[in-house]
Enzyme design. Structure first.
Site, short mmCIF file in Angstrom:
data_model
loop_
_atom_site.label_atom_id
_atom_site.label_comp_id
_atom_site.label_asym_id
_atom_site.label_seq_id
_atom_site.Cartn_x
_atom_site.Cartn_y
_atom_site.Cartn_z
N SER A 210 3.09 0.00 -3.03
CA SER A 210 1.87 -0.44 -2.72
C SER A 210 1.68 0.39 -1.05
O SER A 210 2.77 -0.61 -0.52
CB SER A 210 0.45 -1.33 -2.54
OG SER A 210 -0.56 -0.73 -1.90
N TYR B 241 -3.38 -9.11 -2.20
CA TYR B 241 -2.65 -7.88 -2.27
C TYR B 241 -2.18 -7.41 -1.84
O TYR B 241 -0.59 -6.87 -2.42
CB TYR B 241 -4.05 -7.14 -3.30
CG TYR B 241 -3.56 -5.77 -3.65
CD1 TYR B 241 -3.15 -5.49 -5.17
CD2 TYR B 241 -2.99 -4.20 -2.96
CE1 TYR B 241 -2.63 -4.31 -5.55
CE2 TYR B 241 -2.48 -3.02 -3.31
CZ TYR B 241 -2.24 -2.86 -4.63
OH TYR B 241 -2.20 -2.01 -4.97
#
Length: 284
Positions: A154, A167
């Site tokens: 990501s 996350y």
């Protein structure tokens, strides 16, 4: 002759979104696909996860391209599930050439307010799950002395993300994991790389919690999601990107074109990392 002609690609999180895009792109270039997804809800995830019908839809999309697909219901948090998925893939196709470790979840919360289960689920799926996926295919790839592993990271693995520390921590960990996997498998001719998606329009983001986050207020709309997405990117006309843009990069990494590429991180972010975090004057 396709870029992945007669290869076998295992994709996790394959029921929809980026996973489905990876499956379709790989099949369009000649690969048969092992479709892996848990197809069930996790209580700490604030949006609906994929259902069995989603996985079936992906399989039909692959088969419509003239390639074979098997569906395996497996949770990446379970090594037993993943080992069984690999075995089913080998029984069906005889080999596994590529792994796309894509399964992931997202949720929000200040780090000091997160409950332990939310943190644990995030790390278990987004980091431990990647390790278990790589572990599941490693022995087979080592025996054949060939293979490619592509991991979905990501852009939040490259910059801090306020409001979703769990996350961000998992995705930062994924990059370290990938580099170590690449180093350990290099003597066997096996490559490992990481794609870091920017703002992608998928099931993970196309939901009310994400609308609110992107809008900056409760009750955010799809229209605000699209409009404000331009502020995240530098390239003209780009807002939340199609999952197929990530699949294009995975095709390259899994193909012979990247035969000498291993241990790298490729952001697919429409220039986001060129910005200070906000595009104040997007070109639409």
């Amino acid at each position: 002759m396709g870029m992945l002609q007669d290869k076998v690609v295992m994709v996790t999180g394959a029921a929809r979104g980026q996973g489905r895009a990876h499956a379709i792109a790989s099949a369009s270039e000649g690969a048969d696909i092992i479709l892996v997804d848990a197809v069930r809800q996790i209580e700490t995830v604030p949006y609906p996860l994929a259902e069995p019908t989603d996985l079936e839809h992906t399989a039909k999309e692959v088969e419509a391209l003239g390639r074979r697909a098997i569906q395996v219901v497996a949770d990446v948090r379970s090594q037993a599930d993943l080992d069984a998925a690999v075995q089913k893939g080998l029984e069906a196709f005889g080999k596994i050439d590529c792994l796309i470790a894509n399964a992931g979840i997202f949720s929000m919360g200040s780090f000091w307010e997160l409950d332990e289960q939310t943190w644990t689920d995030m790390i278990d799926v987004n980091l431990n799950g990647v390790w278990k996926c790589a572990k599941a295919v490693a022995r087979h790839m080592i025996e054949r002395e060939q293979g490619s592993i592509v991991i979905t990271g990501s852009i939040d693995a490259l910059e801090p993300g306020g409001g979703y520390t769990h996350y961000t921590a998992a995705k930062y960990g994924v990059i370290g994991l990938m580099k170590s996997v690449a180093l350990e498998l290099a003597p066997y001719g096996i490559r490992a790389n990481c794609i870091c998606p920017g703002f992608v329009d998928s099931g993970m983001t196309n939901n009310q919690p994400s609308y609110d986050m992107v809008a900056g207020h409760p009750g955010g709309t799809r229209e605000e999601f699209v409009a404000n997405g331009h502020h995240f990117t530098a390239l003209k006309g780009v807002t939340a990107m199609e999952p197929s843009r990530m699949a294009d990069t995975a095709l390259y990494l899994n193909s012979a074109l990247a035969a000498r590429v291993t241990g790298v991180v490729i952001p697919v972010d429409a220039g986001h990392m060129l910005l200070s975090g906000h595009n104040h004057n997007p070109v639409r």
